[in-house]
Design a protein around this motif. Structure first.
Motif, PDB file in Angstrom:
ATOM      1  N   ALA A  58      84.696  56.502  25.859  1.00  0.00           N
ATOM      2  CA  ALA A  58      83.813  57.627  25.538  1.00  0.00           C
ATOM      3  C   ALA A  58      84.488  58.954  25.859  1.00  0.00           C
ATOM      4  CB  ALA A  58      82.497  57.501  26.294  1.00  0.00           C
ATOM      5  N   HIS A  59      85.222  58.998  26.965  1.00  0.00           N
ATOM      6  CA  HIS A  59      85.938  60.227  27.322  1.00  0.00           C
ATOM      7  C   HIS A  59      87.052  60.512  26.331  1.00  0.00           C
ATOM      8  CE1 HIS A  59      84.671  60.274  31.847  1.00  0.00           C
ATOM      9  NE2 HIS A  59      83.659  60.366  31.009  1.00  0.00           N
ATOM     10  N   LEU A  60      87.766  59.496  25.936  1.00  0.00           N
ATOM     11  CA  LEU A  60      88.847  59.659  24.966  1.00  0.00           C
ATOM     12  C   LEU A  60      88.311  60.207  23.644  1.00  0.00           C
ATOM     13  CD1 LEU A  60      91.894  59.191  24.782  1.00  0.00           C
ATOM     14  CD2 LEU A  60      91.418  56.875  24.012  1.00  0.00           C
ATOM     15  N   ALA A  61      87.153  59.732  23.236  1.00  0.00           N
ATOM     16  CA  ALA A  61      86.542  60.193  21.984  1.00  0.00           C
ATOM     17  C   ALA A  61      86.059  61.642  22.074  1.00  0.00           C
ATOM     18  CB  ALA A  61      85.381  59.276  21.609  1.00  0.00           C
ATOM     19  N   MET A  62      85.851  62.153  23.281  1.00  0.00           N
ATOM     20  CA  MET A  62      85.362  63.523  23.460  1.00  0.00           C
ATOM     21  C   MET A  62      86.455  64.584  23.365  1.00  0.00           C
ATOM     22  SD  MET A  62      82.695  62.804  26.590  1.00  0.00           S
ATOM     23  CE  MET A  62      82.326  64.518  26.893  1.00  0.00           C
ATOM     24  N   VAL A  63      87.715  64.187  23.451  1.00  0.00           N
ATOM     25  CA  VAL A  63      88.811  65.156  23.410  1.00  0.00           C
ATOM     26  C   VAL A  63      88.842  65.810  22.034  1.00  0.00           C
ATOM     27  CG1 VAL A  63      91.313  65.461  23.561  1.00  0.00           C
ATOM     28  CG2 VAL A  63      90.154  63.889  25.120  1.00  0.00           C
ATOM     29  N   LYS A  64      88.867  67.152  22.034  1.00  0.00           N
ATOM     30  CA  LYS A  64      88.868  67.876  20.758  1.00  0.00           C
ATOM     31  C   LYS A  64      89.575  69.216  20.909  1.00  0.00           C
ATOM     32  CE  LYS A  64      84.482  70.036  21.657  1.00  0.00           C
ATOM     33  NZ  LYS A  64      83.107  70.151  21.454  1.00  0.00           N
ATOM     34  N   ALA A  65      89.952  69.786  19.793  1.00  0.00           N
ATOM     35  CA  ALA A  65      90.597  71.097  19.778  1.00  0.00           C
ATOM     36  C   ALA A  65      89.681  72.127  20.426  1.00  0.00           C
ATOM     37  CB  ALA A  65      90.939  71.509  18.351  1.00  0.00           C
ATOM     38  N   GLY A  66      90.286  73.044  21.175  1.00  0.00           N
ATOM     39  CA  GLY A  66      89.540  74.108  21.814  1.00  0.00           C
ATOM     40  C   GLY A  66      89.216  73.849  23.274  1.00  0.00           C
ATOM     41  N   MET A  67      89.432  72.616  23.759  1.00  0.00           N
ATOM     42  CA  MET A  67      89.168  72.311  25.164  1.00  0.00           C
ATOM     43  C   MET A  67      90.255  72.917  26.041  1.00  0.00           C
ATOM     44  SD  MET A  67      88.131  68.303  25.014  1.00  0.00           S
ATOM     45  CE  MET A  67      87.039  68.273  26.411  1.00  0.00           C
ATOM     46  N   SER A  68      89.883  73.288  27.263  1.00  0.00           N
ATOM     47  CA  SER A  68      90.866  73.813  28.213  1.00  0.00           C
ATOM     48  C   SER A  68      91.610  72.651  28.879  1.00  0.00           C
ATOM     49  CB  SER A  68      90.171  74.655  29.283  1.00  0.00           C
ATOM     50  OG  SER A  68      89.446  73.814  30.172  1.00  0.00           O
ATOM     51  N   LYS A  69      92.704  72.972  29.529  1.00  0.00           N
ATOM     52  CA  LYS A  69      93.442  71.953  30.276  1.00  0.00           C
ATOM     53  C   LYS A  69      92.571  71.353  31.374  1.00  0.00           C
ATOM     54  CE  LYS A  69      98.152  73.514  29.550  1.00  0.00           C
ATOM     55  NZ  LYS A  69      99.405  73.981  30.175  1.00  0.00           N
ATOM     56  N   TYR A  70      91.747  72.182  31.996  1.00  0.00           N
ATOM     57  CA  TYR A  70      90.881  71.687  33.061  1.00  0.00           C
ATOM     58  C   TYR A  70      89.830  70.717  32.522  1.00  0.00           C
ATOM     59  CZ  TYR A  70      93.116  75.250  35.858  1.00  0.00           C
ATOM     60  OH  TYR A  70      94.056  75.996  36.512  1.00  0.00           O
ATOM     61  N   GLN A  71      89.281  70.994  31.353  1.00  0.00           N
ATOM     62  CA  GLN A  71      88.318  70.074  30.740  1.00  0.00           C
ATOM     63  C   GLN A  71      88.995  68.753  30.382  1.00  0.00           C
ATOM     64  OE1 GLN A  71      87.142  72.825  27.661  1.00  0.00           O
ATOM     65  NE2 GLN A  71      85.133  73.170  28.613  1.00  0.00           N
ATOM     66  N   LEU A  72      90.207  68.842  29.836  1.00  0.00           N
ATOM     67  CA  LEU A  72      90.959  67.631  29.498  1.00  0.00           C
ATOM     68  C   LEU A  72      91.271  66.834  30.763  1.00  0.00           C
ATOM     69  CD1 LEU A  72      92.357  66.092  27.161  1.00  0.00           C
ATOM     70  CD2 LEU A  72      94.432  67.323  27.794  1.00  0.00           C
ATOM     71  N   TYR A  73      91.676  67.535  31.806  1.00  0.00           N
ATOM     72  CA  TYR A  73      91.976  66.900  33.088  1.00  0.00           C
ATOM     73  C   TYR A  73      90.754  66.141  33.612  1.00  0.00           C
ATOM     74  CZ  TYR A  73      94.087  66.588  37.786  1.00  0.00           C
ATOM     75  OH  TYR A  73      94.620  66.153  38.963  1.00  0.00           O
ATOM     76  N   ASP A  74      89.574  66.741  33.479  1.00  0.00           N
ATOM     77  CA  ASP A  74      88.346  66.073  33.918  1.00  0.00           C
ATOM     78  C   ASP A  74      88.069  64.800  33.126  1.00  0.00           C
ATOM     79  OD1 ASP A  74      87.811  67.938  35.897  1.00  0.00           O
ATOM     80  OD2 ASP A  74      86.383  69.074  34.684  1.00  0.00           O
ATOM     81  N   LEU A  75      88.393  64.795  31.842  1.00  0.00           N
ATOM     82  CA  LEU A  75      88.139  63.625  30.998  1.00  0.00           C
ATOM     83  C   LEU A  75      89.171  62.518  31.169  1.00  0.00           C
ATOM     84  CD1 LEU A  75      87.040  65.224  27.611  1.00  0.00           C
ATOM     85  CD2 LEU A  75      85.602  63.997  29.244  1.00  0.00           C
ATOM     86  N   LEU A  76      90.456  62.895  31.189  1.00  0.00           N
ATOM     87  CA  LEU A  76      91.525  61.896  31.138  1.00  0.00           C
ATOM     88  C   LEU A  76      92.369  61.806  32.403  1.00  0.00           C
ATOM     89  CD1 LEU A  76      92.834  62.495  27.504  1.00  0.00           C
ATOM     90  CD2 LEU A  76      91.040  60.926  28.293  1.00  0.00           C
ATOM     91  N   GLY A  77      92.196  62.752  33.301  1.00  0.00           N
ATOM     92  CA  GLY A  77      93.034  62.774  34.494  1.00  0.00           C
ATOM     93  C   GLY A  77      94.316  63.546  34.231  1.00  0.00           C
ATOM     94  N   PRO A  78      95.204  63.560  35.221  1.00  0.00           N
ATOM     95  CA  PRO A  78      96.451  64.305  35.052  1.00  0.00           C
ATOM     96  C   PRO A  78      97.359  63.622  34.037  1.00  0.00           C
ATOM     97  CG  PRO A  78      96.513  63.026  37.070  1.00  0.00           C
ATOM     98  CD  PRO A  78      95.114  62.885  36.513  1.00  0.00           C
ATOM     99  N   PRO A  79      98.265  64.385  33.432  1.00  0.00           N
ATOM    100  CA  PRO A  79      99.210  63.756  32.510  1.00  0.00           C
ATOM    101  C   PRO A  79     100.072  62.739  33.259  1.00  0.00           C
ATOM    102  CG  PRO A  79      99.819  66.047  32.927  1.00  0.00           C
ATOM    103  CD  PRO A  79      98.501  65.807  33.590  1.00  0.00           C
ATOM    104  N   HIS A  80     100.610  61.774  32.544  1.00  0.00           N
ATOM    105  CA  HIS A  80     101.320  60.656  33.160  1.00  0.00           C
ATOM    106  C   HIS A  80     102.823  60.824  33.234  1.00  0.00           C
ATOM    107  CE1 HIS A  80      97.722  57.846  32.075  1.00  0.00           C
ATOM    108  NE2 HIS A  80      97.415  58.758  32.979  1.00  0.00           N
ATOM    109  N   PHE A  81     103.312  61.985  32.868  1.00  0.00           N
ATOM    110  CA  PHE A  81     104.745  62.232  32.951  1.00  0.00           C
ATOM    111  C   PHE A  81     104.946  63.492  33.799  1.00  0.00           C
ATOM    112  CE2 PHE A  81     104.099  59.309  29.573  1.00  0.00           C
ATOM    113  CZ  PHE A  81     105.171  58.441  29.645  1.00  0.00           C
TER     114      PHE A  81
END
Length: 154
Positions: A58-81
């Motif tokens: 459900a979180h993955l499906a919520m990712v969309k253009a216009g989201m901030s890095k902080y919003q993305l971080y809340d949905l998916l966590g920190p980047p893996h690299f």
């Protein structure tokens, strides 16, 4: 007095070093609109989260253009690299997606524009894009609620 002259030089050197490190996560030459002619994908062996994670469908499906890095971080966590937050125009993830034939290891890339908002998302392979599209249904069939909370980590 000699110490006061060195202080601005050291501060400038520290700032330049920090800015240089902040840009280390830009492999794909992302422009100010958040677009790249050729996407560069990191070697999965270099992931900071060995083995990747299981994202909440459900979180993955919520990712969309216009989201901030902080919003993305809340949905998916920190980047893996080895990406950072400042001056970085791409984040890469290593996800396990559930499919009818078992888990599929997938690379996911998020590109940011000059304002640090999501400009686009990309799957490394078409089969991962298809698995992500079907992930909520596969999770329900597998007995996992579609909105099970934060991303589960391997």
């Amino acid at each position: 007095m000699q110490k006061n002259r060195r202080s601005p030089v050291l501060a400038c050197a520290a700032l330049m070093f920090t800015l240089a490190l902040a840009g280390c996560g830009n492999m794909s030459k992302v422009d100010e609109r958040g677009e790249s002619g050729t996407l560069a994908w990191p070697d999965i062996k270099q992931a900071t989260r060995a083995g990747g994670s299981y994202p909440d469908p459900a979180h993955l499906a919520m990712v969309k253009a216009g989201m901030s890095k902080y919003q993305l971080y809340d949905l998916l966590g920190p980047p893996h690299f080895h990406e950072g937050m400042l001056m970085v125009r791409e984040w890469d993830y290593l996800f396990h997606l559930r499919t009818p034939t078992g888990d599929q290891l997938c690379q996911y890339k998020v590109l940011f524009d000059r304002n640090r908002v999501v400009a686009g998302v990309h799957w490394r392979t078409p089969s991962c894009a298809a698995a992500a599209k079907d992930a909520p249904r596969a999770a329900i069939e597998d007995g996992m609620p579609a909105a099970a909370g934060a991303a589960r980590h391997a």
